[in-house]
Design a protein around this motif. Sequence first.
Motif, PDB file in Angstrom:
ATOM      1  N   VAL A  18       0.808  -1.324  -0.113  1.00  0.00           N
ATOM      2  CA  VAL A  18      -0.021   0.035   0.174  1.00  0.00           C
ATOM      3  C   VAL A  18       0.814   1.163   0.102  1.00  0.00           C
ATOM      4  O   VAL A  18       0.631   2.117  -0.872  1.00  0.00           O
ATOM      5  CB  VAL A  18      -1.080   0.022   1.178  1.00  0.00           C
ATOM      6  N   VAL A  19       1.934   1.189   0.911  1.00  0.00           N
ATOM      7  CA  VAL A  19       2.869   2.395   1.033  1.00  0.00           C
ATOM      8  C   VAL A  19       3.595   2.490  -0.287  1.00  0.00           C
ATOM      9  O   VAL A  19       3.767   3.744  -0.750  1.00  0.00           O
ATOM     10  CB  VAL A  19       3.677   2.269   1.972  1.00  0.00           C
ATOM     11  N   ALA A  20       3.821   1.430  -0.907  1.00  0.00           N
ATOM     12  CA  ALA A  20       4.825   1.490  -2.169  1.00  0.00           C
ATOM     13  C   ALA A  20       4.008   2.241  -3.246  1.00  0.00           C
ATOM     14  O   ALA A  20       4.703   2.766  -4.389  1.00  0.00           O
ATOM     15  CB  ALA A  20       4.967   0.205  -2.615  1.00  0.00           C
ATOM     16  N   ALA A  21       2.651   2.095  -3.186  1.00  0.00           N
ATOM     17  CA  ALA A  21       2.017   2.809  -4.382  1.00  0.00           C
ATOM     18  C   ALA A  21       1.765   4.290  -4.099  1.00  0.00           C
ATOM     19  O   ALA A  21       1.036   4.987  -4.845  1.00  0.00           O
ATOM     20  CB  ALA A  21       0.545   2.194  -4.296  1.00  0.00           C
ATOM     21  N   LEU A  22       2.213   4.927  -3.007  1.00  0.00           N
ATOM     22  CA  LEU A  22       1.954   6.276  -2.699  1.00  0.00           C
ATOM     23  C   LEU A  22       3.091   7.106  -3.140  1.00  0.00           C
ATOM     24  O   LEU A  22       4.132   6.610  -3.340  1.00  0.00           O
ATOM     25  CB  LEU A  22       1.750   6.489  -1.235  1.00  0.00           C
ATOM     26  N   TRP A  36      -5.955  12.026  11.872  1.00  0.00           N
ATOM     27  CA  TRP A  36      -4.748  11.552  11.416  1.00  0.00           C
ATOM     28  C   TRP A  36      -4.187  11.596  10.054  1.00  0.00           C
ATOM     29  O   TRP A  36      -5.261  11.397   9.141  1.00  0.00           O
ATOM     30  CB  TRP A  36      -4.536   9.944  11.758  1.00  0.00           C
ATOM     31  N   SER A  37      -2.981  12.019   9.524  1.00  0.00           N
ATOM     32  CA  SER A  37      -2.683  11.800   8.101  1.00  0.00           C
ATOM     33  C   SER A  37      -2.203  10.432   8.065  1.00  0.00           C
ATOM     34  O   SER A  37      -1.971   9.520   8.903  1.00  0.00           O
ATOM     35  CB  SER A  37      -1.531  12.711   7.956  1.00  0.00           C
ATOM     36  N   ILE A  38      -1.706  10.033   6.599  1.00  0.00           N
ATOM     37  CA  ILE A  38      -1.055   8.714   6.606  1.00  0.00           C
ATOM     38  C   ILE A  38      -0.003   8.690   7.375  1.00  0.00           C
ATOM     39  O   ILE A  38       0.466   7.352   7.900  1.00  0.00           O
ATOM     40  CB  ILE A  38      -1.021   8.721   5.110  1.00  0.00           C
ATOM     41  N   ALA A  39       0.808   9.728   7.227  1.00  0.00           N
ATOM     42  CA  ALA A  39       2.176   9.607   8.043  1.00  0.00           C
ATOM     43  C   ALA A  39       1.813   9.419   9.343  1.00  0.00           C
ATOM     44  O   ALA A  39       2.696   8.658  10.306  1.00  0.00           O
ATOM     45  CB  ALA A  39       2.915  10.976   7.952  1.00  0.00           C
ATOM     46  N   ASP A  40       0.798  10.182   9.931  1.00  0.00           N
ATOM     47  CA  ASP A  40       0.618   9.811  11.449  1.00  0.00           C
ATOM     48  C   ASP A  40       0.239   8.536  11.868  1.00  0.00           C
ATOM     49  O   ASP A  40       0.447   7.943  12.825  1.00  0.00           O
ATOM     50  CB  ASP A  40      -0.805  10.731  11.973  1.00  0.00           C
ATOM     51  N   THR A  41      -0.731   7.812  10.766  1.00  0.00           N
ATOM     52  CA  THR A  41      -1.035   6.591  10.990  1.00  0.00           C
ATOM     53  C   THR A  41       0.024   5.512  11.141  1.00  0.00           C
ATOM     54  O   THR A  41       0.305   4.498  11.978  1.00  0.00           O
ATOM     55  CB  THR A  41      -2.017   6.124   9.985  1.00  0.00           C
ATOM     56  N   GLU A 141      -5.128   2.340   3.132  1.00  0.00           N
ATOM     57  CA  GLU A 141      -5.300   1.833   1.906  1.00  0.00           C
ATOM     58  C   GLU A 141      -6.522   2.524   1.244  1.00  0.00           C
ATOM     59  O   GLU A 141      -6.807   2.859   0.061  1.00  0.00           O
ATOM     60  CB  GLU A 141      -5.687   0.228   1.861  1.00  0.00           C
ATOM     61  N   VAL A 142      -7.595   2.670   2.183  1.00  0.00           N
ATOM     62  CA  VAL A 142      -8.993   3.174   1.430  1.00  0.00           C
ATOM     63  C   VAL A 142      -8.728   4.521   0.970  1.00  0.00           C
ATOM     64  O   VAL A 142      -9.804   5.028   0.366  1.00  0.00           O
ATOM     65  CB  VAL A 142      -9.974   3.014   3.042  1.00  0.00           C
TER      66      VAL A 142
END
Length: 251
Positions: A18-22, A36-41, A141-142
């Motif tokens: 999931v992270v690799a696709a960002l 939360w942001s993605i980085a916070d998560t 992911e969502v």
Amino acid sequence: MSDRLEPLGASVARLNDVVAALEPSDYISRAYPSEWSIADTCSHLGSGAVISRRRFEDWAAQRETDPSFNSSVWDEWNAKDPSDQVAECLTNDAALLSLLQATTDEQRSAFQMAMGPFSFDFDGMVGLRLSEHALHTWDIEVVGDPGATLPTDAANVILDSVQFIVARTAKPTGEPQNVTIRTLDPPRDFTLILGADTAELVESPVEGPADLELPAESFVRLIYGRLDAEHTPAQVTGDVLDELRLVFPGF
């Protein structure tokens, strides 16, 4: 091997994918939890991995963990920039998984971890990490895939011990009642016993149609406050869903 390590390993691999696709610019985008942001998560998962690893290593060495350790880890991770929070999450996540996979049967049988007034054995500790990991991976992911679901194997394992979460986080909103629930993939029957201010989830056969039928992963997301109307699959049937969303607002 603990039967919970396999789905945990799959969840770790899924988070990496999931992270690799960002793109790095995505890291500051909001994740599913509004605060939360993605980085916070990722920071939450990464710092949790550091803490869990230290607690296990201290247990193995028969020493007490410094009471200030958790706070120091959270302070350190909160100070990281978003790119480091994401990258170091993946590194520490993999390190914790490797540590757990390398434990001996003897260590697993002897392990006990206290968390407040509660005590967890090895499977319980792995189950806690799996629940947190699978739900937060979905939180990320969502953002890019509104139709994302929890892995079936993880959801099934989480349901084995979700009664602990139900009893401590549910917020009954009306008259005492029993709600019957049937999950699909895999099929399991439950009864949610709602009191005036208590909730208990019991796994037992349900005769006839259930009040709510839904995929097992959707039931897990409902309990964790992640089954809003925009993220509810078509397989969900029953007229109690709106009420149960209030009972399980998330935490």
